[in-house]
Design an enzyme around this catalytic site. Structure first.
Site, PDB file in Angstrom:
ATOM      1  N   LYS A 221     -40.344  63.941  -2.770  1.00  0.00           N
ATOM      2  CA  LYS A 221     -40.209  64.425  -4.148  1.00  0.00           C
ATOM      3  C   LYS A 221     -39.578  63.389  -5.074  1.00  0.00           C
TER       4      LYS A 221
ATOM      5  N   GLY B  43     -38.570  55.875   0.317  1.00  0.00           N
ATOM      6  CA  GLY B  43     -37.414  55.113   0.831  1.00  0.00           C
ATOM      7  C   GLY B  43     -36.121  55.897   0.908  1.00  0.00           C
TER       8      GLY B  43
ATOM      9  N   CYS C 280     -31.295  55.748   1.297  1.00  0.00           N
ATOM     10  CA  CYS C 280     -30.953  54.392   1.729  1.00  0.00           C
ATOM     11  C   CYS C 280     -31.481  53.340   0.765  1.00  0.00           C
TER      12      CYS C 280
ATOM     13  N   GLY D 172     -41.586  69.529  -0.850  1.00  0.00           N
ATOM     14  CA  GLY D 172     -42.176  70.202   0.303  1.00  0.00           C
ATOM     15  C   GLY D 172     -41.402  71.449   0.700  1.00  0.00           C
TER      16      GLY D 172
ATOM     17  N   GLY E 141     -13.233  56.446   2.941  1.00  0.00           N
ATOM     18  CA  GLY E 141     -14.276  56.249   3.952  1.00  0.00           C
ATOM     19  C   GLY E 141     -15.114  55.037   3.591  1.00  0.00           C
TER      20      GLY E 141
ATOM     21  N   ILE F 151     -17.984  54.659   1.861  1.00  0.00           N
ATOM     22  CA  ILE F 151     -18.434  54.495   0.479  1.00  0.00           C
ATOM     23  C   ILE F 151     -17.272  54.052  -0.409  1.00  0.00           C
TER      24      ILE F 151
ATOM     25  N   LEU G  24     -14.563  52.415   0.255  1.00  0.00           N
ATOM     26  CA  LEU G  24     -14.084  51.044   0.458  1.00  0.00           C
ATOM     27  C   LEU G  24     -15.149  50.016   0.054  1.00  0.00           C
TER      28      LEU G  24
ATOM     29  N   GLY H 178     -17.589  62.327   1.856  1.00  0.00           N
ATOM     30  CA  GLY H 178     -18.562  62.648   2.901  1.00  0.00           C
ATOM     31  C   GLY H 178     -19.875  63.130   2.310  1.00  0.00           C
TER      32      GLY H 178
ATOM     33  N   HIS I 273     -21.379  26.482  19.909  1.00  0.00           N
ATOM     34  CA  HIS I 273     -20.167  26.022  19.249  1.00  0.00           C
ATOM     35  C   HIS I 273     -20.547  25.120  18.076  1.00  0.00           C
TER      36      HIS I 273
HETATM   37  P1  FAD Z   1     -32.627  60.087   3.300  1.00  0.00           P
HETATM   38  O1  FAD Z   1     -32.602  58.632   3.208  1.00  0.00           O
HETATM   39  O2  FAD Z   1     -31.586  60.849   2.566  1.00  0.00           O
HETATM   40  O3  FAD Z   1     -34.068  60.524   2.761  1.00  0.00           O
HETATM   41  C1  FAD Z   1     -34.425  61.862   2.613  1.00  0.00           C
HETATM   42  C2  FAD Z   1     -35.590  61.942   1.646  1.00  0.00           C
HETATM   43  O4  FAD Z   1     -36.107  63.265   1.669  1.00  0.00           O
HETATM   44  C3  FAD Z   1     -35.222  61.665   0.186  1.00  0.00           C
HETATM   45  O5  FAD Z   1     -36.085  60.685  -0.337  1.00  0.00           O
HETATM   46  C4  FAD Z   1     -35.453  63.005  -0.511  1.00  0.00           C
HETATM   47  O6  FAD Z   1     -35.926  62.851  -1.836  1.00  0.00           O
HETATM   48  C5  FAD Z   1     -36.515  63.628   0.365  1.00  0.00           C
HETATM   49  N1  FAD Z   1     -36.561  65.087   0.301  1.00  0.00           N
HETATM   50  C6  FAD Z   1     -35.542  65.947   0.518  1.00  0.00           C
HETATM   51  N2  FAD Z   1     -35.987  67.216   0.441  1.00  0.00           N
HETATM   52  C7  FAD Z   1     -37.327  67.138   0.165  1.00  0.00           C
HETATM   53  C8  FAD Z   1     -38.332  68.112  -0.044  1.00  0.00           C
HETATM   54  N3  FAD Z   1     -38.081  69.434   0.042  1.00  0.00           N
HETATM   55  N4  FAD Z   1     -39.572  67.684  -0.321  1.00  0.00           N
HETATM   56  C9  FAD Z   1     -39.872  66.362  -0.403  1.00  0.00           C
HETATM   57  N5  FAD Z   1     -38.945  65.398  -0.203  1.00  0.00           N
HETATM   58  C10 FAD Z   1     -37.683  65.788   0.073  1.00  0.00           C
HETATM   59  N6  FAD Z   1     -26.308  53.813   6.124  1.00  0.00           N
HETATM   60  C11 FAD Z   1     -26.343  52.678   6.847  1.00  0.00           C
HETATM   61  O7  FAD Z   1     -26.744  52.703   8.007  1.00  0.00           O
HETATM   62  N7  FAD Z   1     -25.927  51.491   6.310  1.00  0.00           N
HETATM   63  C12 FAD Z   1     -25.473  51.401   5.041  1.00  0.00           C
HETATM   64  O8  FAD Z   1     -25.110  50.318   4.592  1.00  0.00           O
HETATM   65  C13 FAD Z   1     -25.422  52.580   4.266  1.00  0.00           C
HETATM   66  N8  FAD Z   1     -24.968  52.543   2.998  1.00  0.00           N
HETATM   67  C14 FAD Z   1     -24.949  53.683   2.259  1.00  0.00           C
HETATM   68  C15 FAD Z   1     -24.438  53.633   0.967  1.00  0.00           C
HETATM   69  C16 FAD Z   1     -24.395  54.761   0.189  1.00  0.00           C
HETATM   70  C17 FAD Z   1     -23.855  54.685  -1.210  1.00  0.00           C
HETATM   71  C18 FAD Z   1     -24.876  55.994   0.719  1.00  0.00           C
HETATM   72  C19 FAD Z   1     -24.871  57.231  -0.124  1.00  0.00           C
HETATM   73  C20 FAD Z   1     -25.373  56.071   2.002  1.00  0.00           C
HETATM   74  C21 FAD Z   1     -25.409  54.913   2.788  1.00  0.00           C
HETATM   75  N9  FAD Z   1     -25.862  54.932   4.106  1.00  0.00           N
HETATM   76  C22 FAD Z   1     -25.872  53.783   4.850  1.00  0.00           C
HETATM   77  C23 FAD Z   1     -26.356  56.170   4.733  1.00  0.00           C
HETATM   78  C24 FAD Z   1     -27.907  56.192   4.706  1.00  0.00           C
HETATM   79  O9  FAD Z   1     -28.355  56.087   3.383  1.00  0.00           O
HETATM   80  C25 FAD Z   1     -28.432  57.462   5.353  1.00  0.00           C
HETATM   81  O10 FAD Z   1     -27.883  57.603   6.642  1.00  0.00           O
HETATM   82  C26 FAD Z   1     -29.947  57.430   5.462  1.00  0.00           C
HETATM   83  O11 FAD Z   1     -30.547  57.267   4.204  1.00  0.00           O
HETATM   84  C27 FAD Z   1     -30.469  58.714   6.109  1.00  0.00           C
HETATM   85  O12 FAD Z   1     -31.850  58.645   6.208  1.00  0.00           O
HETATM   86  P2  FAD Z   1     -32.756  59.961   6.229  1.00  0.00           P
HETATM   87  O13 FAD Z   1     -34.149  59.468   6.409  1.00  0.00           O
HETATM   88  O14 FAD Z   1     -32.220  60.930   7.178  1.00  0.00           O
HETATM   89  O15 FAD Z   1     -32.597  60.629   4.780  1.00  0.00           O
HETATM   90  P1  NAI Z   2     -16.823  59.249   5.002  1.00  0.00           P
HETATM   91  O1  NAI Z   2     -16.934  60.396   5.905  1.00  0.00           O
HETATM   92  O2  NAI Z   2     -17.041  57.879   5.510  1.00  0.00           O
HETATM   93  O3  NAI Z   2     -15.380  59.226   4.313  1.00  0.00           O
HETATM   94  C1  NAI Z   2     -14.902  60.303   3.569  1.00  0.00           C
HETATM   95  C2  NAI Z   2     -13.408  60.185   3.473  1.00  0.00           C
HETATM   96  O4  NAI Z   2     -12.947  61.142   2.549  1.00  0.00           O
HETATM   97  C3  NAI Z   2     -12.696  60.441   4.794  1.00  0.00           C
HETATM   98  O5  NAI Z   2     -11.751  59.429   5.005  1.00  0.00           O
HETATM   99  C4  NAI Z   2     -12.051  61.799   4.599  1.00  0.00           C
HETATM  100  O6  NAI Z   2     -10.866  61.962   5.334  1.00  0.00           O
HETATM  101  C5  NAI Z   2     -11.775  61.767   3.110  1.00  0.00           C
HETATM  102  N1  NAI Z   2     -11.655  63.076   2.454  1.00  0.00           N
HETATM  103  C6  NAI Z   2     -12.355  64.201   2.717  1.00  0.00           C
HETATM  104  N2  NAI Z   2     -11.963  65.185   1.875  1.00  0.00           N
HETATM  105  C7  NAI Z   2     -11.009  64.672   1.075  1.00  0.00           C
HETATM  106  C8  NAI Z   2     -10.238  65.176  -0.002  1.00  0.00           C
HETATM  107  N3  NAI Z   2     -10.392  66.419  -0.440  1.00  0.00           N
HETATM  108  N4  NAI Z   2      -9.338  64.357  -0.600  1.00  0.00           N
HETATM  109  C9  NAI Z   2      -9.188  63.074  -0.164  1.00  0.00           C
HETATM  110  N5  NAI Z   2      -9.901  62.542   0.839  1.00  0.00           N
HETATM  111  C10 NAI Z   2     -10.806  63.321   1.447  1.00  0.00           C
HETATM  112  O7  NAI Z   2     -17.825  59.593   3.799  1.00  0.00           O
HETATM  113  P2  NAI Z   2     -18.379  58.711   2.614  1.00  0.00           P
HETATM  114  O8  NAI Z   2     -17.557  57.497   2.404  1.00  0.00           O
HETATM  115  O9  NAI Z   2     -18.570  59.667   1.493  1.00  0.00           O
HETATM  116  O10 NAI Z   2     -19.794  58.280   3.172  1.00  0.00           O
HETATM  117  C11 NAI Z   2     -20.772  59.283   3.513  1.00  0.00           C
HETATM  118  C12 NAI Z   2     -21.658  58.807   4.621  1.00  0.00           C
HETATM  119  O11 NAI Z   2     -22.450  57.722   4.202  1.00  0.00           O
HETATM  120  C13 NAI Z   2     -20.856  58.363   5.831  1.00  0.00           C
HETATM  121  O12 NAI Z   2     -21.111  59.260   6.872  1.00  0.00           O
HETATM  122  C14 NAI Z   2     -21.385  57.022   6.197  1.00  0.00           C
HETATM  123  O13 NAI Z   2     -21.836  57.008   7.498  1.00  0.00           O
HETATM  124  C15 NAI Z   2     -22.561  56.769   5.239  1.00  0.00           C
HETATM  125  N6  NAI Z   2     -22.394  55.427   4.678  1.00  0.00           N
HETATM  126  C16 NAI Z   2     -22.529  54.370   5.534  1.00  0.00           C
HETATM  127  C17 NAI Z   2     -22.330  53.091   5.078  1.00  0.00           C
HETATM  128  C18 NAI Z   2     -22.434  51.972   6.037  1.00  0.00           C
HETATM  129  O14 NAI Z   2     -22.922  52.180   7.139  1.00  0.00           O
HETATM  130  N7  NAI Z   2     -22.002  50.767   5.673  1.00  0.00           N
HETATM  131  C19 NAI Z   2     -21.984  52.810   3.682  1.00  0.00           C
HETATM  132  C20 NAI Z   2     -21.820  53.994   2.899  1.00  0.00           C
HETATM  133  C21 NAI Z   2     -22.047  55.240   3.397  1.00  0.00           C
END
Ligand code: FAD
Ligand code: NAI
Length: 465
Positions: free
Chosen positions: A34, A38, A41, A114, A181, A183, A185, A271, A444
């Site tokens: 929708k 991609g 992510c 969907g 967490g 995001i 940092l 989260g 090295h």
């Molecule tokens: P998503 O990527 O969320 O994709 C789901 C898709 O489904 C979306 O495009 C949505 O539009 C579509 N959709 C939902 N409902 C419907 C519907 N009813 N009909 C049609 N389409 C629909 N993870 C990492 O491993 N490394 C990182 O560096 C990293 N950085 C991140 C940074 C941020 C700011 C955030 C928010 C997340 C980050 N993540 C990272 C987490 C990562 O983005 C997710 O774990 C990953 O995208 C999950 O993939 P997915 O395919 O499950 O779902």
């Molecule tokens: P997170 O789960 O990593 O961190 C959330 C933090 O918020 C935790 O430390 C938690 O204790 C704290 N928290 C929860 N409720 C709170 C409250 N009311 N007040 C203050 N602190 C509170 O979640 P985040 O950073 O939102 O990321 C979401 C997901 O996206 C993660 O699960 C992560 O795996 C994924 N992600 C992965 C990245 C990567 O792999 N580099 C980058 C960014 C996101």
């Protein structure tokens, strides 16, 4: 005749990778999306955040690290619109890549929202029109959405989620982040490097829950040196938006007197939650667990035959590579093969400076599970390459089974930690021991030699320490 063997709802890393693998295995596949191809992510997650982390790191380095190497440049000036354009070009390039993969593998892309009518039937709505698609199997790959704080409304301008924080039109003077967490940092680092004063309010008494405690403590110290201020064991209870500055009420998590902090922008990142809105799961009889995730068995099957689920919408770490691996395994299972994901060996990386990476168990987990382990540690201060580059912050820690020497966890804090972790992942995938790592010749001078040294340190025989 069914129109499709497989219809996947959602094209994030879980959905589009599942589609490609299923097509490779001879299935007729369609994806329903929708938004942009991609998913989170590519559009508002991994990719835009890494583009801004890279650009802001270059800005920081040009301003602070070049001169000591004899590279004298005028003080860098920030052109934020160009930096955002750089980010968008990265997103567009990757989204086009997914489009290409869909075409190459003859996967139909159906744009729209969907909804599962029943096993074998997906209704897709777009622009006021609805079509029904028939399919042998359905994979739910709808990902996750931001978790919200009760009573604090995200407007994506002054009170933002990660999505808004990736598109601010000016550097906030003061950025207050709720949640220390991944995001918080990563995006905190972006804006801190570009000039914001960053304060982080975290509910727990530590940052980065889930990562090894010793690594997290050193990471916190390094971030504090960069200018981060942490308020641990605290929670935000309200944000007053009436004035020019946001008035943020912060209370000790355990209760007690509140204080008010001022901020230009508040980033809420506490989260993410599984996203199943409008999918029709209740009507289709698909069971969710107590945390709203689609319940699956060891083969990604829901309780309704013919409906499967992968990625952020099911249990496990919300990581793109976990979603991808589940996509591959699920497609292979649908093709009658033995698809499998090893959940014990999923690396995690925080893309800050320095980076933090991990695979396997933390010390805390080993203690909790009563597993006897030995620790080998090696600091980058004793690694030749790090010394010549003058980037010596951090260390490598290898945790091995005390009896068998099998590596149970590897944790790294340091420059390029995110690239270095994979040799540990490969070793662990093959059930390797610290001795195997220690006896593998490492080039090295590389930073990876610190991993070999940490493995040697498990047997108390590191050479350079
Ligand atoms: P998503 O990527 O969320 O994709 C789901 C898709 O489904 C979306 O495009 C949505 O539009 C579509 N959709 C939902 N409902 C419907 C519907 N009813 N009909 C049609 N389409 C629909 N993870 C990492 O491993 N490394 C990182 O560096 C990293 N950085 C991140 C940074 C941020 C700011 C955030 C928010 C997340 C980050 N993540 C990272 C987490 C990562 O983005 C997710 O774990 C990953 O995208 C999950 O993939 P997915 O395919 O499950 O779902
Ligand atoms: P997170 O789960 O990593 O961190 C959330 C933090 O918020 C935790 O430390 C938690 O204790 C704290 N928290 C929860 N409720 C709170 C409250 N009311 N007040 C203050 N602190 C509170 O979640 P985040 O950073 O939102 O990321 C979401 C997901 O996206 C993660 O699960 C992560 O795996 C994924 N992600 C992965 C990245 C990567 O792999 N580099 C980058 C960014 C996101």
């Amino acid at each position: 005749m069914m129109a499709y063997d497989l219809v996947i709802i959602g094209t994030g890393p879980g959905g589009y990778v599942c589609a490609v693998r299923a097509a490779q295995l001879g299935m007729k596949v369609a994806v329903v999306e929708k938004n942009e191809l991609g998913g989170t992510c590519l559009n508002v997650g991994c990719m835009p955040s890494k583009a801004l982390l890279h650009a802001s790191e270059m800005f920081e380095e040009a301003g602070h690290s070049f001169a000591k190497m004899g590279v004298v440049v005028p003080a860098p000036k920030l052109d934020l619109p160009s930096m955002m354009k750089f980010k968008q070009q990265g997103i567009d390039g990757n989204v086009k890549g997914v489009e290409f993969l869909m075409k190459k593998n003859k996967i139909d892309v159906i744009h729209g929202s969907g909804r599962i009518v029943s096993a074998g039937k997906v209704e897709v709505s777009a622009d006021g029109k609805t079509q029904t698609v028939e399919t042998r199997n359905i994979v739910i790959a709808t990902g996750s959405d931001i978790a919200r704080l009760k009573g604090i409304e995200i407007d994506e301008k002054r009170i933002v989620s990660s999505t808004g924080a990736l598109s601010l039109d000016k550097v906030p003077g003061r950025l207050l982040i709720v949640g220390a967490g991944v995001i918080g940092l990563e995006l905190g680092s972006v804006w801190q490097r570009l000039g914001a004063q960053v304060a982080v309010v975290e509910f727990l008494d530590r940052i980065l829950p889930g990562m090894d405690g010793e690594i997290a403590r050193q990471f916190q110290r390094l971030l504090e040196k960069q200018g981060f201020a942490f308020k641990l064991g605290s929670k935000v209870t309200s944000v007053d938006t009436s004035g020019k500055m946001l008035q943020v009420k912060v209370e000790p998590a355990a209760g007690g007197a509140a204080e008010t902090l001022e901020a230009d922008v508040v980033l809420v990142c506490i989260g993410r939650v599984p996203y199943t809105e409008g999918l029709g799961l209740k009507e289709a009889g698909v069971a969710l667990d107590s945390r709203g995730r689609v319940e699956i068995d060891g083969h990604f099957a829901t309780n309704v035959p013919g409906i499967y689920a992968i990625g952020d919408v099911v249990a496990g770490p919300m990581l793109a590579h976990k979603a991808e691996d589940e996509g591959v395994a699920c497609a292979e299972i649908l093709a009658g093969q033995a698809g499998h994901v090893n959940y014990d060996v999923i690396p995690g990386v925080v893309y800050t400076t320095p980076e933090v990476s991990a695979v396997g168990k933390t010390e805390e987990e080993l203690k909790q599970e009563g597993i006897a382990y030995t620790v080998g540690k090696f600091p980058f201060t004793a690694n030749g390459r790090s010394k010549v580059n003058q980037t010596t912050d951090g260390f490598v820690k290898v945790l091995a089974d005390a009896k068998t020497d099998r590596v149970l966890g590897v944790h790294i804090i340091g420059i390029e930690a995110g690239e270095m972790i994979h040799e540990a992942a490969v070793l662990m995938e093959f059930g390797g021991a610290a001795e195997d790592l220690a006896r593998t010749c490492h080039a090295h001078p590389t930073r990876s030699e610190a991993i070999k040294e940490a493995a040697l340190a498990v047997g108390k025989r590191a050479i350079h320490m």
